[in-house]
Design an enzyme around this catalytic site. Structure first.
Site, PDB file in Angstrom:
ATOM      1  N   LYS A 210       4.487  -0.696   3.244  1.00 22.51           N
ATOM      2  CA  LYS A 210       4.318  -0.055   1.942  1.00 22.51           C
ATOM      3  C   LYS A 210       4.563   1.453   1.998  1.00 22.51           C
ATOM      4  CE  LYS A 210       4.709  -3.017  -0.010  1.00 22.51           C
ATOM      5  NZ  LYS A 210       5.392  -3.395  -1.264  1.00 22.51           N
TER       6      LYS A 210
ATOM      7  N   ASP B 157      16.900 -14.935   0.184  1.00 18.29           N
ATOM      8  CA  ASP B 157      15.843 -14.974   1.188  1.00 18.29           C
ATOM      9  C   ASP B 157      15.829 -13.626   1.895  1.00 18.29           C
ATOM     10  OD1 ASP B 157      14.087 -15.386   3.239  1.00 18.29           O
ATOM     11  OD2 ASP B 157      15.173 -17.043   4.160  1.00 18.29           O
TER      12      ASP B 157
ATOM     13  N   TYR C  12       0.956  -4.484   6.699  1.00 16.79           N
ATOM     14  CA  TYR C  12       1.239  -4.347   5.274  1.00 16.79           C
ATOM     15  C   TYR C  12       1.377  -2.877   4.893  1.00 16.79           C
ATOM     16  CZ  TYR C  12       0.531  -4.653   0.192  1.00 16.79           C
ATOM     17  OH  TYR C  12       0.671  -4.547  -1.177  1.00 16.79           O
TER      18      TYR C  12
END
Length: 318
Positions: A199, A81, A195
């Site tokens: 990235k 996890d 996001y």
């Protein structure tokens, strides 16, 4: 833009050489691009493939399918996890038993999530996409380096990133918010900003790894826009955004079986001398580091070094 540029005739079946004797680790390997990467690499007879994920049922099913097709390949599912750094470290200590590692693919990731925090109190996308994969890399780095020190080896680390890195905050990495355990909420484009934030961290991590440990070939790859559950599981509005933005930019979607091509090309098909250490690649094997140089954040050596040190400080708590 066509779905594939560069090596448009790439054929994983023919173009990936024998991987005999090599040990491989893939994060997020139970579905999507990760599972495709495991499947494509297993066909070329590596000694062993470790792959992680949260879905033990999917992990067992993939092992069963691959053992039937490639009985000589060792396979280990590592339940993991990435939202909990302590559990990542514990899983690696328990399940990774080899003294060599030739290929590490940091593939696991999530996209466009609503504001929330990881178990450890960090913004969820940064926690999974960057910190979780960084913990895997950090824990396995001594083994990667030991392998690279052996004669005739070719050790590689592949970070999966996205062209979505461009949606990151203009300031780059928002360390102050991360240290404050903020969820980095934003009224406009919040999920995509967070996001992009994670990235660009994937890119910076690969370039800094290449600088600090040049005996390892480290690259970041954009897999393409692929028809996987990462897209299909998005909210209706997010799907509209994804499809409309790619339509406006003229970018074609890739089929699921093509989604791992850029990853496995960089991880195994390309000759070592073909790869730029610290480089950035789009499908298939098209080196685009010059594009990154236009982005002062993605190309910043200072920021990459700062992110490395900050990340080591976080990982050291666990």
């Amino acid at each position: 833009m066509p779905a594939i540029v560069g090596h448009v005739d790439f054929n994983p079946e023919k173009d990936i050489p024998s991987l005999k004797g090599k040990v491989i680790f893939v994060t997020g390997g139970t579905a999507g691009i990760g599972a495709s990467s495991v499947t494509l690499l297993a066909a070329h007879s590596p000694l062993h493939i470790y792959f992680s994920g949260r879905n033990a049922t999917a992990g067992s099913a993939l092992i069963s399918n691959l053992q039937a097709a490639h009985p000589s390949v060792g396979l280990t599912f590592v339940p993991m996890d990435l939202t909990s750094l302590a559990s990542v470290k514990s899983a690696l200590k328990k399940h990774f038993t080899h003294t060599r590692l030739d290929i590490l693919i940091c593939n696991a990731g999530i996209m466009a999530q609503q504001p929330s925090l990881s178990t450890d109190g960090y913004e969820i996308q940064f926690a999974v996409n960057h910190l979780g994969n960084a913990m895997v890399t950090s824990h396995l780095l001594p083994t990667l380096l030991a392998t690279a020190a052996q004669p005739g080896t070719d050790v590689r680390v592949v970070n999966i990133t996205s062209l979505g890195y461009a949606m990151r905050p203009s300031s780059g990495i928002s360390f102050a918010e991360l240290d404050a355990h903020s969820n980095m909420n934003r009224v406009f484009m919040g999920p995509w900003m967070r996001y992009g934030h994670s990235k660009v961290a994937n890119i910076l991590s690969a370039t800094e790894l290449a600088r600090r440990h040049p005996q390892i070939t480290a690259v970041s790859v954009h897999p393409g826009v692929v028809r996987t559950d990462l897209v299909h599981s998005q909210t209706f509005l997010n799907r509209v955004f994804i499809y409309s933005m790619n339509w406006l930019m003229g970018i074609k979607f890739m089929e699921p079986e093509q989604g791992a091509w850029n990853t496995v090309w960089c991880a195994a098909a390309a000759k070592k001398e073909e790869l730029k250490n610290g480089g950035f690649y789009i499908p298939v094997g098209e080196e685009k580091s010059k594009d990154l140089e236009k982005d002062k954040v993605a190309a910043s050596k200072e920021l990459a070094g700062k992110l490395w040190e900050w990340t080591e400080g976080v990982l050291g708590k666990f």
